[in-house]
Design a protein around this motif. Structure first.
Motif, mmCIF file in Angstrom:
data_model
loop_
_atom_site.group_PDB
_atom_site.id
_atom_site.type_symbol
_atom_site.label_atom_id
_atom_site.label_comp_id
_atom_site.label_asym_id
_atom_site.label_seq_id
_atom_site.Cartn_x
_atom_site.Cartn_y
_atom_site.Cartn_z
ATOM 1 N N GLY A 97 0.779 -1.228 0.000
ATOM 2 C CA GLY A 97 0.000 0.000 0.000
ATOM 3 C C GLY A 97 0.810 1.278 0.000
ATOM 4 N N ASP A 100 0.140 4.145 -2.651
ATOM 5 C CA ASP A 100 -0.916 5.131 -2.415
ATOM 6 C C ASP A 100 -0.315 6.469 -2.000
ATOM 7 N N GLY A 261 -5.920 1.725 -5.267
ATOM 8 C CA GLY A 261 -5.381 1.748 -3.912
ATOM 9 C C GLY A 261 -5.223 0.372 -3.306
#
Length: 264
Positions: A97, A100, A261
Motif C-alpha cells: 500500500g 498510495d 489503492g
C-alpha cells in the motif's frame, strides 16, 4: 528550466541520503563492493572457455569480445546502481500500500519510484568493465578516433534507458496481478546483452535486435569503438531508447487509471 533544476536538486538529495545510509555500515559496504568486483571474474572464465576452443566467434576475435563484455559491464553497473532497488521494490510498494502515498506526492511519481534509491556498491562493476575495454583495445592494436570516445557515453546511456524502460514496463502489470514479479525473467534476458546479435545471426539476430532488444544495450557502444557501427544501427538505438522510455511513461500513466489503492 526551473523544473529541471528542481528535479536535479531532488535527485541530489536522494543521492546524498542514500550515501549517508550506506556509510552507516561501512564494513558491510566495503564487503559488498569487494564481492561485486569478483563477479566479473566469472565472465573472464567464460570468455576464456569459449576462445580456448576457437579463435573466432562468428567474426569476433577475443579482443573485440572483451570490448563488448566491458561495455556490457559498464551499462550493467549504471542500470543496477540507478534503477535496481527502485524497480525491484515497485511490486512491494503495491502489495504493502505504499504506492498510495507515493502517488500523492507533489512530484512525478515515475521519477520518484525509479530514482528514490541509489545502490553505490553496484558501481564497482564499471571498473573491471573499463579495464576489459582497454585490454581489448590494446591487445587488438585498435586505433580509436577521439570522436568515438565522445559518442561512447551517449550510446551507453541509450543502453541504460533501453534496459530500464523494458524492466519498468515488465513490472507495471503488478498493479493488476500483485503476486507477479518479472525480476528474475528480466535478469535472464538482460544477460543476453553480453552477446552480440551478429554472433547468432538469422532469426535470433532479429529477435535480439527488434523484439527483445537486449542485444542492443552493449552491442551499440561496443560497435562504435570497434568501427562496426552503421548509421542505421546507431539511429535504431536512439529511437529504441526514446521510444521505450515514452512507452513506459504512457503505460505507467494508463496503469494508474486502473489502480484503486491498496484496499482494492
Amino acid at each position: 528550466m526551473r523544473v529541471i533544476k528542481r528535479y536535479v536538486k531532488l535527485y541530489g538529495s536522494f543521492v546524498r541520503i542514500n550515501l549517508m545510509r550506506e556509510m552507516e555500515a561501512r564494513g558491510n559496504f566495503v564487503a559488498s563492493c569487494l564481492v561485486i568486483l569478483c563477479f566479473p571474474m566469472f565472465s573472464l572464465i567464460f570468455v576464456g572457455a569459449i576462445f580456448s576452443q576457437t579463435k573466432n566467434l562468428n567474426g569476433w576475435s577475443v579482443n573485440q569480445y572483451l570490448v563488448l563484455v566491458g561495455s556490457y559491464m559498464i551499462v550493467s553497473s549504471l542500470v543496477f546502481t540507478i534503477f535496481f532497488k527502485n524497480v525491484f521494490e515497485l511490486p512491494e510498494y503495491i502489495r504493502k500500500g505504499q504506492l498510495d502515498f507515493i502517488l500523492l506526492k507533489p512530484v512525478n511519481n515515475q521519477f520518484f519510484v525509479s530514482a528514490r534509491y541509489v545502490s553505490f556498491g553496484e558501481m564497482m562493476q564499471g571498473i573491471p568493465g573499463a579495464v576489459l575495454i582497454f585490454v581489448g583495445i590494446s591487445g587488438g592494436n585498435l586505433s580509436i578516433d577521439w570522436w568515438r570516445w565522445l559518442l561512447y557515453p551517449v550510446f551507453v546511456v541509450c543502453g541504460v534507458i533501453i534496459a530500464y524502460s523494458t524492466w519498468f514496463i515488465m513490472t507495471i502489470p503488478c498493479i493488476w496481478w500483485i503476486k507477479m514479479d518479472f525480476a528474475e525473467f528480466f535478469f535472464n534476458l538482460f544477460d543476453l546483452g553480453r552477446y552480440h546479435p551478429d554472433m547468432f545471426g538469422g532469426f535470433a539476430k532479429t529477435i535480439l535486435t527488434f523484439v527483445i532488444p537486449f542485444g542492443v544495450v552493449a552491442a551499440t557502444p561496443a560497435d562504435l569503438l570497434l568501427n562496426r557501427l552503421g548509421w542505421l544501427s546507431a539511429i535504431w538505438a536512439l529511437v529504441l531508447a526514446g521510444g521505450l522510455l515514452y512507452i513506459s511513461h504512457r503505460f505507467w500513466k494508463f496503469a494508474q487509471t486502473r489502480y484503486f489503492g491498496a484496499s482494492s
